[in-house]
Enzyme design. Sequence first.
Site, PDB file in Angstrom:
ATOM      1  N   ARG A 131      60.868 101.860  70.978  1.00 47.24           N
ATOM      2  CA  ARG A 131      60.634 100.711  71.889  1.00 47.24           C
ATOM      3  C   ARG A 131      59.166 100.551  72.262  1.00 47.24           C
ATOM      4  O   ARG A 131      58.847  99.969  73.300  1.00 47.24           O
ATOM      5  CB  ARG A 131      61.497 100.811  73.153  1.00 47.24           C
ATOM      6  CG  ARG A 131      62.975 100.816  72.853  1.00 47.24           C
ATOM      7  CD  ARG A 131      63.803 100.436  74.061  1.00 47.24           C
ATOM      8  NE  ARG A 131      65.213 100.499  73.730  1.00 47.24           N
ATOM      9  CZ  ARG A 131      65.974 101.570  73.851  1.00 47.24           C
ATOM     10  NH1 ARG A 131      65.471 102.688  74.348  1.00 47.24           N
ATOM     11  NH2 ARG A 131      67.239 101.530  73.515  1.00 47.24           N
ATOM     12  N   LYS A 153      49.580  89.351  68.161  1.00 53.44           N
ATOM     13  CA  LYS A 153      50.687  88.781  67.383  1.00 53.44           C
ATOM     14  C   LYS A 153      50.991  89.729  66.227  1.00 53.44           C
ATOM     15  O   LYS A 153      50.082  90.135  65.499  1.00 53.44           O
ATOM     16  CB  LYS A 153      50.317  87.407  66.827  1.00 53.44           C
ATOM     17  CG  LYS A 153      50.450  86.288  67.835  1.00 53.44           C
ATOM     18  CD  LYS A 153      50.304  84.941  67.158  1.00 53.44           C
ATOM     19  CE  LYS A 153      50.407  83.806  68.161  1.00 53.44           C
ATOM     20  NZ  LYS A 153      50.167  82.488  67.525  1.00 53.44           N
ATOM     21  N   GLU A 195      38.696  80.149  59.163  1.00 56.67           N
ATOM     22  CA  GLU A 195      39.060  80.462  60.563  1.00 56.67           C
ATOM     23  C   GLU A 195      37.814  80.569  61.442  1.00 56.67           C
ATOM     24  O   GLU A 195      37.851  80.276  62.631  1.00 56.67           O
ATOM     25  CB  GLU A 195      39.872  81.762  60.642  1.00 56.67           C
ATOM     26  CG  GLU A 195      41.268  81.685  60.040  1.00 56.67           C
ATOM     27  CD  GLU A 195      42.300  80.986  60.941  1.00 56.67           C
ATOM     28  OE1 GLU A 195      41.951  80.494  62.033  1.00 56.67           O
ATOM     29  OE2 GLU A 195      43.471  80.926  60.507  1.00 56.67           O
ATOM     30  N   LYS A 237      38.246  84.120  70.719  1.00 63.71           N
ATOM     31  CA  LYS A 237      39.692  84.363  70.727  1.00 63.71           C
ATOM     32  C   LYS A 237      40.103  85.070  72.023  1.00 63.71           C
ATOM     33  O   LYS A 237      41.146  84.765  72.608  1.00 63.71           O
ATOM     34  CB  LYS A 237      40.099  85.189  69.496  1.00 63.71           C
ATOM     35  CG  LYS A 237      41.601  85.357  69.449  1.00 63.71           C
ATOM     36  CD  LYS A 237      42.205  85.385  68.100  1.00 63.71           C
ATOM     37  CE  LYS A 237      43.728  85.382  68.267  1.00 63.71           C
ATOM     38  NZ  LYS A 237      44.439  85.755  67.072  1.00 63.71           N
ATOM     39  N   GLU A 247      51.079  81.996  74.230  1.00 69.36           N
ATOM     40  CA  GLU A 247      51.007  80.674  73.608  1.00 69.36           C
ATOM     41  C   GLU A 247      51.865  79.625  74.311  1.00 69.36           C
ATOM     42  O   GLU A 247      52.608  78.875  73.696  1.00 69.36           O
ATOM     43  CB  GLU A 247      51.416  80.785  72.122  1.00 69.36           C
ATOM     44  CG  GLU A 247      50.891  79.619  71.306  1.00 69.36           C
ATOM     45  CD  GLU A 247      51.063  79.816  69.794  1.00 69.36           C
ATOM     46  OE1 GLU A 247      50.707  80.883  69.293  1.00 69.36           O
ATOM     47  OE2 GLU A 247      51.535  78.881  69.165  1.00 69.36           O
ATOM     48  N   ARG A 251      46.614  78.816  74.192  1.00 75.21           N
ATOM     49  CA  ARG A 251      46.603  79.506  72.883  1.00 75.21           C
ATOM     50  C   ARG A 251      46.991  78.557  71.746  1.00 75.21           C
ATOM     51  O   ARG A 251      46.649  78.802  70.591  1.00 75.21           O
ATOM     52  CB  ARG A 251      47.513  80.747  72.918  1.00 75.21           C
ATOM     53  CG  ARG A 251      47.320  81.629  71.698  1.00 75.21           C
ATOM     54  CD  ARG A 251      47.807  83.052  71.886  1.00 75.21           C
ATOM     55  NE  ARG A 251      47.573  83.838  70.693  1.00 75.21           N
ATOM     56  CZ  ARG A 251      47.763  85.147  70.599  1.00 75.21           C
ATOM     57  NH1 ARG A 251      48.166  85.834  71.647  1.00 75.21           N
ATOM     58  NH2 ARG A 251      47.540  85.792  69.470  1.00 75.21           N
ATOM     59  N   ASN A 255      45.680  76.749  66.997  1.00 78.33           N
ATOM     60  CA  ASN A 255      46.351  76.139  65.841  1.00 78.33           C
ATOM     61  C   ASN A 255      45.575  74.950  65.290  1.00 78.33           C
ATOM     62  O   ASN A 255      46.084  74.239  64.412  1.00 78.33           O
ATOM     63  CB  ASN A 255      47.771  75.689  66.221  1.00 78.33           C
ATOM     64  CG  ASN A 255      48.636  76.877  66.592  1.00 78.33           C
ATOM     65  OD1 ASN A 255      48.462  77.952  66.035  1.00 78.33           O
ATOM     66  ND2 ASN A 255      49.531  76.691  67.541  1.00 78.33           N
ATOM     67  N   HIS A 258      45.882  73.914  61.725  1.00 79.11           N
ATOM     68  CA  HIS A 258      47.003  74.660  61.145  1.00 79.11           C
ATOM     69  C   HIS A 258      48.238  73.809  60.844  1.00 79.11           C
ATOM     70  O   HIS A 258      49.026  74.174  59.977  1.00 79.11           O
ATOM     71  CB  HIS A 258      47.392  75.830  62.055  1.00 79.11           C
ATOM     72  CG  HIS A 258      46.481  77.017  61.908  1.00 79.11           C
ATOM     73  ND1 HIS A 258      45.139  76.962  62.213  1.00 79.11           N
ATOM     74  CD2 HIS A 258      46.704  78.282  61.454  1.00 79.11           C
ATOM     75  CE1 HIS A 258      44.590  78.157  61.985  1.00 79.11           C
ATOM     76  NE2 HIS A 258      45.518  78.959  61.520  1.00 79.11           N
ATOM     77  N   HIS A 262      49.122  74.583  57.312  1.00 84.68           N
ATOM     78  CA  HIS A 262      50.339  75.311  56.911  1.00 84.68           C
ATOM     79  C   HIS A 262      51.119  74.523  55.868  1.00 84.68           C
ATOM     80  O   HIS A 262      51.698  75.102  54.942  1.00 84.68           O
ATOM     81  CB  HIS A 262      51.244  75.549  58.129  1.00 84.68           C
ATOM     82  CG  HIS A 262      50.844  76.744  58.936  1.00 84.68           C
ATOM     83  ND1 HIS A 262      51.102  76.853  60.287  1.00 84.68           N
ATOM     84  CD2 HIS A 262      50.216  77.892  58.589  1.00 84.68           C
ATOM     85  CE1 HIS A 262      50.634  78.009  60.723  1.00 84.68           C
ATOM     86  NE2 HIS A 262      50.099  78.659  59.724  1.00 84.68           N
ATOM     87  N   HIS A 274      44.777  80.939  52.926  1.00 84.79           N
ATOM     88  CA  HIS A 274      45.050  80.434  54.276  1.00 84.79           C
ATOM     89  C   HIS A 274      43.830  79.741  54.872  1.00 84.79           C
ATOM     90  O   HIS A 274      43.940  78.648  55.435  1.00 84.79           O
ATOM     91  CB  HIS A 274      45.501  81.597  55.166  1.00 84.79           C
ATOM     92  CG  HIS A 274      45.742  81.202  56.580  1.00 84.79           C
ATOM     93  ND1 HIS A 274      46.837  80.461  56.974  1.00 84.79           N
ATOM     94  CD2 HIS A 274      45.001  81.415  57.710  1.00 84.79           C
ATOM     95  CE1 HIS A 274      46.773  80.247  58.280  1.00 84.79           C
ATOM     96  NE2 HIS A 274      45.671  80.812  58.750  1.00 84.79           N
TER      97      HIS A 274
END
Length: 370
Positions: A131, A153, A195, A237, A247, A251, A255, A258, A262, A274
């Site tokens: 955990r 993330k 990025e 960031k 997010e 946040r 994107n 993106h 994407h 990417h």
Amino acid sequence: MSEKDLAPQARTVRVSAASRSYDVHVGAGVLARTGGIARAAAGGGRCCVITETNVGPLYADVVESSIEAAGYDVAPRLVFPAGEPNKTLDTLGCLLEGLAERGLTRDDAVVALGGGVTGDMGGLAAALYLRGCRVVQVPTSLLAMVDSSVGGKTAVDIAAGKNLVGAFWQPSAVVADVRCLETVPRDLLVDSVGEVVKHAVLADPAMLDGLAAAPLVGGSLDEERLVDVVTRNVEIKRDVVDADERERGLRQTLNLGHTVGHAVEAASGFSLGHGSCVAIGLCTVARASAALGWCSDETAARIVGCVAAQGLPTSTDLGAEELMGYVAHDKKRHGDGVNVVVPERVGSVAVRRVTLGELAELIELGREGA
Ligand code: GLY
């Protein structure tokens, strides 16, 4: 020993996310300090490196020596096959079994050594094992240094899509050694600059101008410039993650580029990198935003010019109809709408809720020469 071999002091950026605070150490040669940084930030008696088949042979020995020198009992490293196709629940299961076989306890530490795939899976293994145990992220790709290693993330891919299973699990420290970038293929390095340009558009006009003036990835790598750029990207960031770890609001601005990016990435069968897809997405929303009066023509031209100066693509041949099929499956979709991040000027963006029909129009308006 030459001066270059001595581990220098790193630049440090403090992240204060709601669930944990930690330092990101950026420098040239700081890999050899990983053990001491882990000892101070994560503690524990045993430490296990998780890495993959490309990065492990290059850097795991240095990292493990430093871990041992810092007083840890070094568990045999866990190595999985490199590459996004291996970012699966099966590989994650092997990592978890491996941690258990090595007898790691909840007080021990994991070091995730590699690019974004390793950071995502090592971070998720740490989040789930008993955990939750401590993880130190040691990113070795530019994309991982400026983006995925910071902010907590973690994820694996499932058949339904990329990164659909994961957790927010902040590291105890991040060690970003720009000297590791020497072994990254140049085309992959250039791709990652997508990025970096995104961060510049979000928050730093001076960085955008610097990037527009000279490519970040030239003939030989400029360590000093890379340390500056990576540090600044981590700060940008950090400012977002500190304000909105989960997010819910700010946040989402990360994107930028993106939504379209994407879709281009998925439409290419993930053959286009990417960062290149983000670059195309950035240019598409910039041109569309200028056409819709949300930003000036000059802002759009600055963004597209910077992308081009880095040797990244500024457009795609794919039309709105083709791309919309992929947007419909995006995990960031909300009901029948999508939140699209658009530039207002360099250094300031807005999140606009648009319908899928409006997004299709935006993509058409954003095509080069539209
Ligand atoms: N890569 C976007 C984020 O971390 O939120």
